[in-house]
Design a protein around this motif. Structure first.
Motif, PDB file in Angstrom:
ATOM      1  N   LEU A 243       0.959  -1.218  -0.034  1.00 54.18           N
ATOM      2  CA  LEU A 243      -0.017  -0.282  -0.010  1.00 54.18           C
ATOM      3  C   LEU A 243       0.946   1.333   0.006  1.00 54.18           C
ATOM      4  CD1 LEU A 243      -2.875  -0.759   2.583  1.00 54.18           C
ATOM      5  CD2 LEU A 243      -2.998  -0.933   0.013  1.00 54.18           C
ATOM      6  N   ALA A 244       1.883   1.219   0.832  1.00 59.82           N
ATOM      7  CA  ALA A 244       2.700   2.360   0.831  1.00 59.82           C
ATOM      8  C   ALA A 244       3.545   2.787  -0.529  1.00 59.82           C
ATOM      9  CB  ALA A 244       3.980   2.189   1.873  1.00 59.82           C
ATOM     10  N   HIS A 245       3.851   1.627  -1.096  1.00 63.36           N
ATOM     11  CA  HIS A 245       4.510   1.783  -2.344  1.00 63.36           C
ATOM     12  C   HIS A 245       3.596   2.555  -3.407  1.00 63.36           C
ATOM     13  CE1 HIS A 245       7.292   0.543  -5.715  1.00 63.36           C
ATOM     14  NE2 HIS A 245       6.261   0.451  -6.500  1.00 63.36           N
ATOM     15  N   TYR A 246       2.224   2.061  -3.155  1.00 58.41           N
ATOM     16  CA  TYR A 246       1.257   2.950  -4.194  1.00 58.41           C
ATOM     17  C   TYR A 246       0.660   4.121  -3.606  1.00 58.41           C
ATOM     18  CZ  TYR A 246       2.153  -0.925  -7.261  1.00 58.41           C
ATOM     19  OH  TYR A 246       2.958  -1.757  -8.269  1.00 58.41           O
ATOM     20  N   ARG A 247       1.125   4.443  -2.360  1.00 55.80           N
ATOM     21  CA  ARG A 247       0.579   5.622  -1.512  1.00 55.80           C
ATOM     22  C   ARG A 247      -0.902   5.712  -1.418  1.00 55.80           C
ATOM     23  NH1 ARG A 247       4.713  10.521  -3.100  1.00 55.80           N
ATOM     24  NH2 ARG A 247       6.445   9.307  -3.440  1.00 55.80           N
ATOM     25  N   ILE A 248      -1.361   4.310  -0.860  1.00 55.99           N
ATOM     26  CA  ILE A 248      -2.742   4.201  -0.974  1.00 55.99           C
ATOM     27  C   ILE A 248      -3.108   3.950   0.505  1.00 55.99           C
ATOM     28  CG2 ILE A 248      -4.608   2.247  -1.306  1.00 55.99           C
ATOM     29  CD1 ILE A 248      -3.556   2.037  -3.994  1.00 55.99           C
ATOM     30  N   HIS A 249      -4.140   4.803   0.987  1.00 54.74           N
ATOM     31  CA  HIS A 249      -4.633   4.314   2.428  1.00 54.74           C
ATOM     32  C   HIS A 249      -5.749   3.463   2.293  1.00 54.74           C
ATOM     33  CE1 HIS A 249      -2.352   8.233   3.867  1.00 54.74           C
ATOM     34  NE2 HIS A 249      -1.722   7.178   4.089  1.00 54.74           N
ATOM     35  N   ALA A 250      -5.677   2.553   3.257  1.00 55.11           N
ATOM     36  CA  ALA A 250      -7.010   1.504   3.253  1.00 55.11           C
ATOM     37  C   ALA A 250      -7.778   1.682   4.729  1.00 55.11           C
ATOM     38  CB  ALA A 250      -6.581   0.358   3.025  1.00 55.11           C
ATOM     39  N   THR A 251      -8.729   0.639   4.645  1.00 55.44           N
ATOM     40  CA  THR A 251      -9.402   0.635   6.072  1.00 55.44           C
ATOM     41  C   THR A 251      -9.248  -0.643   6.559  1.00 55.44           C
ATOM     42  OG1 THR A 251     -11.092   2.178   5.590  1.00 55.44           O
ATOM     43  CG2 THR A 251     -11.613   0.938   7.309  1.00 55.44           C
ATOM     44  N   PHE A 252      -8.934  -0.914   7.627  1.00 58.22           N
ATOM     45  CA  PHE A 252      -8.703  -2.363   8.409  1.00 58.22           C
ATOM     46  C   PHE A 252      -9.777  -2.491   9.303  1.00 58.22           C
ATOM     47  CE2 PHE A 252      -4.667  -3.515   6.365  1.00 58.22           C
ATOM     48  CZ  PHE A 252      -4.381  -2.428   5.768  1.00 58.22           C
ATOM     49  N   PHE A 253     -10.480  -3.521   9.269  1.00 58.68           N
ATOM     50  CA  PHE A 253     -11.611  -3.818  10.282  1.00 58.68           C
ATOM     51  C   PHE A 253     -10.945  -5.042  11.205  1.00 58.68           C
ATOM     52  CE2 PHE A 253     -14.143  -1.691   7.206  1.00 58.68           C
ATOM     53  CZ  PHE A 253     -14.918  -1.124   7.863  1.00 58.68           C
ATOM     54  N   LEU A 254     -10.432  -4.460  12.451  1.00 58.81           N
ATOM     55  CA  LEU A 254      -9.775  -5.519  13.243  1.00 58.81           C
ATOM     56  C   LEU A 254     -10.371  -6.500  14.100  1.00 58.81           C
ATOM     57  CD1 LEU A 254      -6.606  -3.089  13.971  1.00 58.81           C
ATOM     58  CD2 LEU A 254      -7.088  -4.503  12.062  1.00 58.81           C
ATOM     59  N   LEU A 255      -9.978  -7.342  14.477  1.00 59.92           N
ATOM     60  CA  LEU A 255     -10.401  -8.181  15.702  1.00 59.92           C
ATOM     61  C   LEU A 255      -9.818  -7.606  16.780  1.00 59.92           C
ATOM     62  CD1 LEU A 255     -10.784 -11.717  13.998  1.00 59.92           C
ATOM     63  CD2 LEU A 255     -12.800 -10.204  14.635  1.00 59.92           C
ATOM     64  N   GLY A 256     -10.509  -7.400  17.995  1.00 67.00           N
ATOM     65  CA  GLY A 256     -10.137  -6.877  19.088  1.00 67.00           C
ATOM     66  C   GLY A 256      -9.006  -8.137  19.642  1.00 67.00           C
ATOM     67  N   ARG A 257      -9.249  -9.510  19.405  1.00 63.71           N
ATOM     68  CA  ARG A 257      -8.436 -10.446  20.059  1.00 63.71           C
ATOM     69  C   ARG A 257      -6.929 -10.282  19.287  1.00 63.71           C
ATOM     70  NH1 ARG A 257     -10.989 -16.165  17.767  1.00 63.71           N
ATOM     71  NH2 ARG A 257     -10.618 -15.722  15.690  1.00 63.71           N
ATOM     72  N   HIS A 258      -6.995 -10.150  18.034  1.00 59.03           N
ATOM     73  CA  HIS A 258      -5.868  -9.964  17.087  1.00 59.03           C
ATOM     74  C   HIS A 258      -4.985  -8.693  17.539  1.00 59.03           C
ATOM     75  CE1 HIS A 258      -7.577 -13.245  14.069  1.00 59.03           C
ATOM     76  NE2 HIS A 258      -7.039 -13.597  15.314  1.00 59.03           N
ATOM     77  N   ALA A 259      -5.956  -7.705  17.539  1.00 58.66           N
ATOM     78  CA  ALA A 259      -5.273  -6.210  17.897  1.00 58.66           C
ATOM     79  C   ALA A 259      -4.461  -6.451  19.338  1.00 58.66           C
ATOM     80  CB  ALA A 259      -6.387  -5.377  18.121  1.00 58.66           C
ATOM     81  N   TRP A 260      -4.990  -7.275  20.293  1.00 60.46           N
ATOM     82  CA  TRP A 260      -4.430  -7.229  21.479  1.00 60.46           C
ATOM     83  C   TRP A 260      -3.091  -8.066  21.493  1.00 60.46           C
ATOM     84  CZ3 TRP A 260      -3.452 -11.994  24.440  1.00 60.46           C
ATOM     85  CH2 TRP A 260      -3.314 -11.652  25.539  1.00 60.46           C
ATOM     86  N   ARG A 261      -3.225  -9.162  20.623  1.00 63.94           N
ATOM     87  CA  ARG A 261      -1.785  -9.872  20.203  1.00 63.94           C
ATOM     88  C   ARG A 261      -0.935  -9.385  19.625  1.00 63.94           C
ATOM     89  NH1 ARG A 261      -1.683 -15.738  20.511  1.00 63.94           N
ATOM     90  NH2 ARG A 261      -0.252 -16.368  19.004  1.00 63.94           N
ATOM     91  N   TYR A 262      -1.190  -8.326  18.589  1.00 57.53           N
ATOM     92  CA  TYR A 262      -0.164  -7.651  17.748  1.00 57.53           C
ATOM     93  C   TYR A 262      -0.372  -6.218  17.939  1.00 57.53           C
ATOM     94  CZ  TYR A 262       0.011 -12.337  16.151  1.00 57.53           C
ATOM     95  OH  TYR A 262       0.359 -13.709  16.015  1.00 57.53           O
ATOM     96  N   PRO A 263       0.034  -5.499  19.227  1.00 61.33           N
ATOM     97  CA  PRO A 263      -0.017  -4.258  19.419  1.00 61.33           C
ATOM     98  C   PRO A 263       0.651  -3.348  18.517  1.00 61.33           C
ATOM     99  CG  PRO A 263       0.731  -5.298  20.886  1.00 61.33           C
ATOM    100  CD  PRO A 263       0.433  -6.355  20.364  1.00 61.33           C
ATOM    101  N   GLN A 264       2.087  -4.052  18.075  1.00 59.36           N
ATOM    102  CA  GLN A 264       2.761  -3.127  17.078  1.00 59.36           C
ATOM    103  C   GLN A 264       2.309  -3.135  15.818  1.00 59.36           C
ATOM    104  OE1 GLN A 264       3.371  -6.022  18.887  1.00 59.36           O
ATOM    105  NE2 GLN A 264       5.411  -5.808  19.971  1.00 59.36           N
ATOM    106  N   VAL A 265       1.819  -4.000  15.216  1.00 59.02           N
ATOM    107  CA  VAL A 265       1.001  -3.799  13.904  1.00 59.02           C
ATOM    108  C   VAL A 265      -0.143  -2.889  13.798  1.00 59.02           C
ATOM    109  CG1 VAL A 265       0.314  -5.365  11.971  1.00 59.02           C
ATOM    110  CG2 VAL A 265       1.624  -6.531  13.732  1.00 59.02           C
ATOM    111  N   VAL A 266      -0.778  -2.969  14.951  1.00 66.06           N
ATOM    112  CA  VAL A 266      -1.889  -1.867  15.271  1.00 66.06           C
ATOM    113  C   VAL A 266      -1.449  -0.492  14.890  1.00 66.06           C
ATOM    114  CG1 VAL A 266      -3.793  -0.847  16.524  1.00 66.06           C
ATOM    115  CG2 VAL A 266      -3.461  -3.594  16.390  1.00 66.06           C
ATOM    116  N   GLN A 267      -0.398  -0.303  15.765  1.00 69.61           N
ATOM    117  CA  GLN A 267       0.256   1.023  15.887  1.00 69.61           C
ATOM    118  C   GLN A 267       0.927   1.502  14.510  1.00 69.61           C
ATOM    119  OE1 GLN A 267       2.437   0.046  19.429  1.00 69.61           O
ATOM    120  NE2 GLN A 267       1.022   1.587  20.733  1.00 69.61           N
ATOM    121  N   ALA A 268       1.469   0.454  13.645  1.00 66.44           N
ATOM    122  CA  ALA A 268       1.992   0.678  12.512  1.00 66.44           C
ATOM    123  C   ALA A 268       0.996   1.145  11.543  1.00 66.44           C
ATOM    124  CB  ALA A 268       2.786  -0.527  11.754  1.00 66.44           C
TER     125      ALA A 268
END
Ligand SMILES: [Zn+2]
Length: 238
Positions: free
Chosen positions: A67-92
């Protein structure tokens, strides 16, 4: 004279009260439309790419690179249990300007849960994301696109928006990258909301075809003249 003025005043107050009651009653009786969206403005070549079920430590960072290569912003519908598991990815995701929506905490079928469970599923995810400093725009996507009366009512009361889609990439069916690309391109239209997935490897889902498809897809979407925006931008018309 005094008597006449007093009468006039009372009639005036009566009319004002009747008017207010009428406004309140019509507000109460006129049903507000359900805040459910399948697409944006169909008159402009703007679309939104959306990703469900993440984040994943393996696939989401690869998607971010494309996405960054093409300068595109998207929308990510996250699951709470995965967000909790991978906080660094959420912050990225957040730091790189992508939009984040709520896809519940544990991906239940909302037609089979009680109202209290429904509220907990949504609020737990809000809480995890809030602790990670994510700013939410009130976007909600129901798992399996299944909606109950309670779910619609909850989102309506909280002023949110239910975001479905009108272009299914089919990546969840295990198609190879080239099939995913063809499915999206064949169905792409003005205002489209495209659904893709960046599941966690924790669920044994392999999303490498989705990543590979994006590499092929994004230049072709841009060549066709479509601009990719976040869902809020698409619905906001900017
Ligand atoms: Zn899902």
């Amino acid at each position: 004279m005094f008597y006449n003025n007093s009468c006039y005043f009372q009639v005036l107050i009566g009319l004002v009260i009747l008017f207010c009651l009428g406004v309140l009653l019509s507000e109460y009786l006129t049903p507000r439309p359900d805040p459910i969206y399948w697409h944006g403005d169909e008159s402009r070549p703007v679309i939104a790419l959306t990703f469900d079920d993440g984040p994943s430590a393996r696939f989401t960072p690869q998607i971010l690179t494309v996405l960054a290569h093409y300068r595109i912003h998207a929308t990510f519908f996250l699951l709470g249990r995965h967000a909790w598991r991978y906080p660094q990815v959420v912050q990225a995701l957040s730091a790189q300007g992508h939009e984040i929506g709520n896809h519940t905490y544990s991906h239940p079928d909302l037609t089979k849960v009680h109202q209290a469970t429904l509220a907990r599923e949504i609020e737990q995810t809000e809480s995890v994301l809030g602790q990670l400093g994510v700013r939410l725009n009130g976007l909600f996507r129901p798992p399996y696109s299944k909606l109950s009366h309670d779910a619609v009512g909850y989102v309506k009361r909280t002023g949110g928006k239910i975001i479905l889609w009108n272009v299914d990439s089919g990546d969840w069916q295990g198609y190879p990258a080239t099939t995913i690309v063809q499915r999206v391109l064949n169905n792409l239209k003005n205002g489209a909301i495209v659904v893709l997935h960046d599941n966690n490897e924790y669920d044994n889902a392999n999303r490498q075809p989705t990543v590979d498809a994006l590499r092929l897809l994004l230049p072709q979407i841009q060549q066709k003249g479509f601009r990719c925006r976040t869902v809020s931008e698409l619905l906001g018309g900017y």
